[in-house]
Design a protein around this motif. Structure first.
Motif, PDB file in Angstrom:
ATOM      1  N   ALA A  61       0.865  -1.185   0.000  1.00  0.00           N
ATOM      2  CA  ALA A  61       0.000   0.000   0.000  1.00  0.00           C
ATOM      3  C   ALA A  61       0.899   1.232   0.000  1.00  0.00           C
ATOM      4  N   VAL A  62       0.659   2.134  -0.909  1.00  0.00           N
ATOM      5  CA  VAL A  62       1.534   3.292  -1.096  1.00  0.00           C
ATOM      6  C   VAL A  62       0.912   4.535  -0.459  1.00  0.00           C
ATOM      7  N   VAL A  63       1.694   5.243   0.326  1.00  0.00           N
ATOM      8  CA  VAL A  63       1.264   6.515   0.910  1.00  0.00           C
ATOM      9  C   VAL A  63       2.280   7.568   0.516  1.00  0.00           C
ATOM     10  N   ILE A  64       1.831   8.635  -0.136  1.00  0.00           N
ATOM     11  CA  ILE A  64       2.704   9.719  -0.579  1.00  0.00           C
ATOM     12  C   ILE A  64       2.356  10.976   0.207  1.00  0.00           C
ATOM     13  N   GLY A  65       3.335  11.516   0.904  1.00  0.00           N
ATOM     14  CA  GLY A  65       3.113  12.725   1.690  1.00  0.00           C
ATOM     15  C   GLY A  65       3.520  13.975   0.932  1.00  0.00           C
ATOM     16  N   LEU A  66       2.626  14.955   0.918  1.00  0.00           N
ATOM     17  CA  LEU A  66       2.900  16.220   0.245  1.00  0.00           C
ATOM     18  C   LEU A  66       2.795  17.358   1.249  1.00  0.00           C
ATOM     19  N   GLN A  67       3.848  18.151   1.348  1.00  0.00           N
ATOM     20  CA  GLN A  67       3.796  19.318   2.228  1.00  0.00           C
ATOM     21  C   GLN A  67       3.059  20.476   1.569  1.00  0.00           C
ATOM     22  N   GLN A  68       3.167  20.557   0.249  1.00  0.00           N
ATOM     23  CA  GLN A  68       2.468  21.597  -0.511  1.00  0.00           C
ATOM     24  C   GLN A  68       1.931  21.000  -1.800  1.00  0.00           C
ATOM     25  N   THR A  69       0.696  21.338  -2.119  1.00  0.00           N
ATOM     26  CA  THR A  69       0.084  20.830  -3.348  1.00  0.00           C
ATOM     27  C   THR A  69      -0.087  21.910  -4.407  1.00  0.00           C
ATOM     28  N   GLY A  70       0.017  23.181  -4.005  1.00  0.00           N
ATOM     29  CA  GLY A  70      -0.205  24.266  -4.954  1.00  0.00           C
ATOM     30  C   GLY A  70      -1.668  24.539  -5.223  1.00  0.00           C
ATOM     31  N   GLU A  71      -2.553  23.870  -4.456  1.00  0.00           N
ATOM     32  CA  GLU A  71      -3.991  24.018  -4.686  1.00  0.00           C
ATOM     33  C   GLU A  71      -4.458  25.447  -4.436  1.00  0.00           C
ATOM     34  N   ALA A  72      -3.956  26.074  -3.377  1.00  0.00           N
ATOM     35  CA  ALA A  72      -4.388  27.436  -3.046  1.00  0.00           C
ATOM     36  C   ALA A  72      -4.001  28.418  -4.143  1.00  0.00           C
ATOM     37  N   ALA A  73      -2.767  28.276  -4.661  1.00  0.00           N
ATOM     38  CA  ALA A  73      -2.319  29.171  -5.732  1.00  0.00           C
ATOM     39  C   ALA A  73      -3.134  28.958  -6.997  1.00  0.00           C
ATOM     40  N   LEU A  74      -3.445  27.699  -7.305  1.00  0.00           N
ATOM     41  CA  LEU A  74      -4.253  27.398  -8.491  1.00  0.00           C
ATOM     42  C   LEU A  74      -5.659  27.967  -8.346  1.00  0.00           C
ATOM     43  N   SER A  75      -6.257  27.805  -7.166  1.00  0.00           N
ATOM     44  CA  SER A  75      -7.608  28.341  -6.940  1.00  0.00           C
ATOM     45  C   SER A  75      -7.622  29.853  -7.081  1.00  0.00           C
ATOM     46  N   ARG A  76      -6.576  30.504  -6.566  1.00  0.00           N
ATOM     47  CA  ARG A  76      -6.485  31.961  -6.681  1.00  0.00           C
ATOM     48  C   ARG A  76      -6.359  32.383  -8.145  1.00  0.00           C
ATOM     49  N   LYS A  77      -5.605  31.623  -8.916  1.00  0.00           N
ATOM     50  CA  LYS A  77      -5.413  31.954 -10.328  1.00  0.00           C
ATOM     51  C   LYS A  77      -6.699  31.757 -11.112  1.00  0.00           C
ATOM     52  N   ILE A  78      -7.419  30.686 -10.817  1.00  0.00           N
ATOM     53  CA  ILE A  78      -8.682  30.418 -11.499  1.00  0.00           C
ATOM     54  C   ILE A  78      -9.702  31.505 -11.190  1.00  0.00           C
ATOM     55  N   SER A  79      -9.741  31.959  -9.926  1.00  0.00           N
ATOM     56  CA  SER A  79     -10.693  33.014  -9.555  1.00  0.00           C
ATOM     57  C   SER A  79     -10.367  34.322 -10.282  1.00  0.00           C
ATOM     58  N   GLN A  80      -9.092  34.563 -10.555  1.00  0.00           N
ATOM     59  CA  GLN A  80      -8.705  35.771 -11.287  1.00  0.00           C
ATOM     60  C   GLN A  80      -9.112  35.681 -12.748  1.00  0.00           C
ATOM     61  N   LYS A  81      -9.025  34.476 -13.316  1.00  0.00           N
ATOM     62  CA  LYS A  81      -9.361  34.287 -14.722  1.00  0.00           C
ATOM     63  C   LYS A  81     -10.831  33.919 -14.933  1.00  0.00           C
ATOM     64  N   LYS A  82     -11.554  33.728 -13.808  1.00  0.00           N
ATOM     65  CA  LYS A  82     -12.991  33.433 -13.814  1.00  0.00           C
ATOM     66  C   LYS A  82     -13.309  32.020 -14.289  1.00  0.00           C
ATOM     67  N   SER A  83     -12.421  31.414 -15.073  1.00  0.00           N
ATOM     68  CA  SER A  83     -12.700  30.076 -15.564  1.00  0.00           C
ATOM     69  C   SER A  83     -11.402  29.352 -15.851  1.00  0.00           C
TER      70      SER A  83
END
Length: 231
Positions: A142-164
């Motif tokens: 069983a594989v478990v991969i730990g991520l300290q940062q996913t970049g999700e917040a930055a991506l969400s912020r960018k999408i909100s700026q571009k509206k889509s």
């Protein structure tokens, strides 16, 4: 993060014969209720045995460090990135001098510099980690991969700026966005009067901003040309 429940259709929280017709309706309604409602939802799901959050035990666990050998292409990308950030620092120091900007901008530079290379190095590990994970699964682990940062917040912020999300012409890169955000936010383009308070008595550049940025840009072009000639 409530949005991460989207794949859990079998929880019975939305769909046919449920209060919410789809996940979007569930997310919109629950998000407005606040953290207290989310805690009540988690308690109810745990009570009925529908959703359990477990902590992984480190008993009998073994750890070892793997040294990843970079490919020639990865070395080239890293060297080019290092050269680019050096050019940015030279231009930044020149701009600080010309605009009398606060010296603390350099601390913002080094902070962005560190985030950029941390994300770049992480990206270089992905192919190796994916191959090792597939190999482990084939062996029955069983594989478990730990991520300290996913970049999700930055991506969400960018999408909100571009509206889509459809406004992106290519794959979003948090590494690239780190550099661009630093330049757009912190690169000095306001001339400060050295004889007054640099924060309160500043004036917005009119034609001077073009003169300064063009001069800095042309200097960097000459530096790049000299590097290419030397190579």
């Amino acid at each position: 993060e409530l949005g991460n429940l989207a794949y859990c259709e079998r929880l019975g929280l939305w769909g046919e014969a449920c209060t919410f017709a789809n996940f979007e309706q569930f997310l919109s309604t629950v998000s407005r209720r606040g953290v207290f409602f989310l805690e009540m939802l988690a308690m109810e799901l745990k009570r009925i045995g529908a959703y359990v959050s477990r902590g992984l035990s480190f008993q009998n666990s073994e750890f070892h460090t793997v040294e990843l050998k970079l490919s020639d292409q990865q070395r080239h990308v890293y060297d080019e990135a290092a050269s680019l950030w050096l050019d940015v620092r030279i231009a930044l120091q020149e701009a600080i001098q010309k605009t009398n900007a606060p010296g603390r901008i350099l601390s913002n530079y080094w902070s962005a510099h560190q985030r950029f290379f941390r994300q770049l190095i992480l990206a270089m590990k992905v192919d190796y980690i994916a191959a090792e994970a597939k190999k482990a699964v084939e062996e029955g682990h069983a594989v478990v991969i730990g991520l300290q940062q996913t970049g999700e917040a930055a991506l969400s912020r960018k999408i909100s700026q571009k509206k889509s999300v459809h406004h992106f012409n290519s794959l979003y890169s948090s590494v690239r966005d780190t550099l661009i955000s630093f330049l757009e936010t912190h690169f000095p383009v306001i001339v400060h009067d050295a004889s007054t308070d640099a924060l309160n008595d500043s004036k917005q550049l009119d034609t001077s901003v073009v003169d300064i940025t063009d001069e800095i840009y042309m200097n960097n072009v000459e530096v790049s040309k000299n590097k290419q000639s030397a190579g």
